[in-house]
Design a protein around this motif. Structure first.
Motif: not given
Length: 515
Positions: A433-456
């Motif tokens: 789905x398209x990236x959306x603030x409300x419906x489909x944000x980026x997937x990040x670790x909640x305590x680091x804000x690092x992208x789950x699928x892209x370290x760094x």
């Protein structure tokens, strides 16, 4: 700051590059520049559980504490726990409109500073510079401020008054620009830059870093040119916001010239005189705040307005049903218009162009409260036609045809992440789905804000669902803490390697002496 093409294998690899110079990027730059939060010696937090946790290690900075532990039991309006924690520390009891002092004090500790670069298309402040200058912001003034500089005090120094404790977007943009100068962050900002590519590249050592490429606007001999640049970083932070690409309906005729997708196109039509009180009605599509601003702007001009939206007026999810009436009187007025002046299915649509602009004294008009306005709840646009007609359809499939001079489709926006592979789609919670603030944000670790699928790679602000400035600051805290941990591990590893190398050399020297 002027940028150039850098050699991949030079030592000039930055620890952090931030893409986006709005409030997210500015706040992160502030924390990366050595500004460090501590519990004040006389600091007190009204949440007793949080207060007790803070007093367990009062000598430690917030950067050196366990954020996950501090987050436990703290509740707020964001789904991101660190955002709720930092907001609670910066604005205790902020949800209740109480101006309670923060228990934190800020110390500038240059030895903690992490070299970084902030890239942005315009001046510091990002999209705030493009917003309409006279409207009031949705958030209360202190919700808009960044650490270390009180917005109300800055406004007083500028001899500007807050209305209903709210500022205009133009004032907020000016505050953010001043903030960068006041805090000495300018050396880390490269404005006038458009990022075209962010990708992983491998070094001879076997490690990989981020290569950020783009164009920078520069004035030369009175002419503006675009110069290519490339920089390299161990970590990259996406702080671009989500207002770049207007959302579309995907219906027939949406590309016709009279169909627009931004509030600024309405402004331009008004400024140029193409739209006035004699024009055919304007159609506004959407039930968010930007759509409400368009209704107010057209209504103020005495241009008739048709207003269509999918939800019923009473839907609790509508933003109007979540705003206090006293603080937001202009949006409450739009909500009243939406509610009191609805089109009734089966009735003949009133030609608003022929309606008097003031309410008839005898009450003969069916729409006497707000002349020149008619709402269409629970309708969607079926098609736009070349002759300036718009076809609306209700839940039962009954169609209504409206003649309009201009249609404004204001149903949100998507971020422009074209510089990432597949436009960043794989990084979202739902990659289909398209990236959306409300419906489909980026997937990040909640305590680091690092992208789950892209370290760094980190993300913050609207990209992770934070639409309010008060909550995006938590992302900056989480990112700084995680990068500091990485830097500390890297330093320890390098020291360990040097000790091994030194010990090996000493053994070799001792062996040589014995022989």
């Amino acid at each position: 700051m002027e940028l150039y093409n850098k050699d991949t294998f030079s030592d000039d690899i930055l620890p952090v590059v931030i893409v986006g110079n709005g409030p997210s990027g500015i706040c992160l730059s502030y924390l990366l520049s050595g500004y460090t939060p501590y519990l004040s010696p006389d600091g007190f937090h009204p949440n007793p559980i949080l207060h007790n946790k803070l007093t367990e290690n009062p000598h430690l900075s917030l950067f050196d504490q366990n954020l996950e532990y501090l987050c436990e039991g703290v509740e707020g309006r964001s789904s991101n726990p660190v955002a709720v924690l930092f907001d609670a520390l910066l604005l205790p009891d902020g949800d209740f409109g109480v101006d309670c002092a923060s228990p934190l004090i800020w110390r500038h500790e240059p030895e903690r500073a992490t070299p970084h670069l902030v890239l942005g298309k315009g001046p510091p402040g990002g999209a705030w510079h493009a917003m309409e200058g006279s409207m009031l912001t949705l958030s209360l003034a202190n919700w808009m401020e960044l650490p270390g500089l009180k917005l109300k005090e800055w406004m007083r120094d500028k001899r500007r008054n807050l209305r209903n404790d709210r500022a205009t977007p133009a004032e907020i943009a000016s505050y953010y620009q001043h903030y960068v100068t006041k805090m000495g962050l300018e050396k880390s900002f490269a404005c006038g830059t458009t990022v075209t590519s962010v990708s992983r590249v491998s070094l001879e050592s076997g490690c990989s870093v981020w290569k950020i490429q783009g164009l920078q606007r520069r004035a030369s001999s009175g002419e503006e040119t675009e110069v290519p640049f490339s920089v390299y970083a161990e970590n990259v932070v996406l702080a671009t916001g989500t207002h770049d690409i207007p959302a579309r309906l995907g219906v027939e005729g949406e590309n016709l010239p009279f169909v627009c997708h931004s509030f600024w196109e309405l402004e331009a039509a008004i400024s140029s005189g193409r739209l006035d009180r004699a024009s055919e009605p304007v159609l506004v599509v959407g039930a968010g705040l930007t759509a409400a601003d368009a209704v107010l702007a057209a209504h103020h001009l005495n241009t008739p307005v048709y207003h269509t939206f999918r939800r019923p007026v009473s839907d609790p999810a509508l933003i109007f049903n979540q705003l206090p009436k006293l603080l937001y009187p202009e949006y409450h007025k739009v909500h009243q218009m939406m509610s009191q002046q609805q089109y009734k299915v089966g009735e003949t649509v009133v030609n608003l162009s022929n309606q008097p602009l003031s309410s008839p004294a005898d009450g003969t008009s069916p729409y006497t409260c707000y002349p020149g306005y008619l709402s269409f709840p629970k309708h969607h646009v079926a098609a736009f036609r070349r002759d300036g007609k718009c076809v609306l359809e209700d839940e039962g499939g009954i169609q209504t045809v409206l003649q309009v001079s201009m249609a404004l489709v204001l149903i949100g926006a998507h971020p422009n992440l074209s510089f990432l592979p597949e436009h960043g789609g794989p990084l979202a919670l739902d990659s289909e789905e398209p990236i959306s603030c409300r419906r489909n944000p980026l997937d990040v670790d909640p305590y680091k804000y690092e992208c789950v699928k892209e370290p760094g790679m980190y993300a913050m602000g609207p990209l992770v669902g934070e639409n309010f400035v008060r909550f995006l600051k938590g992302g900056a805290l989480a990112i700084v803490c995680d990068i500091a941990r990485k830097q500390s591990k890297k330093t320890s590893r390098e020291l360990h390697n040097k000790l091994i190398e030194y010990s090996t050399d000493q053994l070799h020297v001792g062996s040589m002496k014995r022989h």
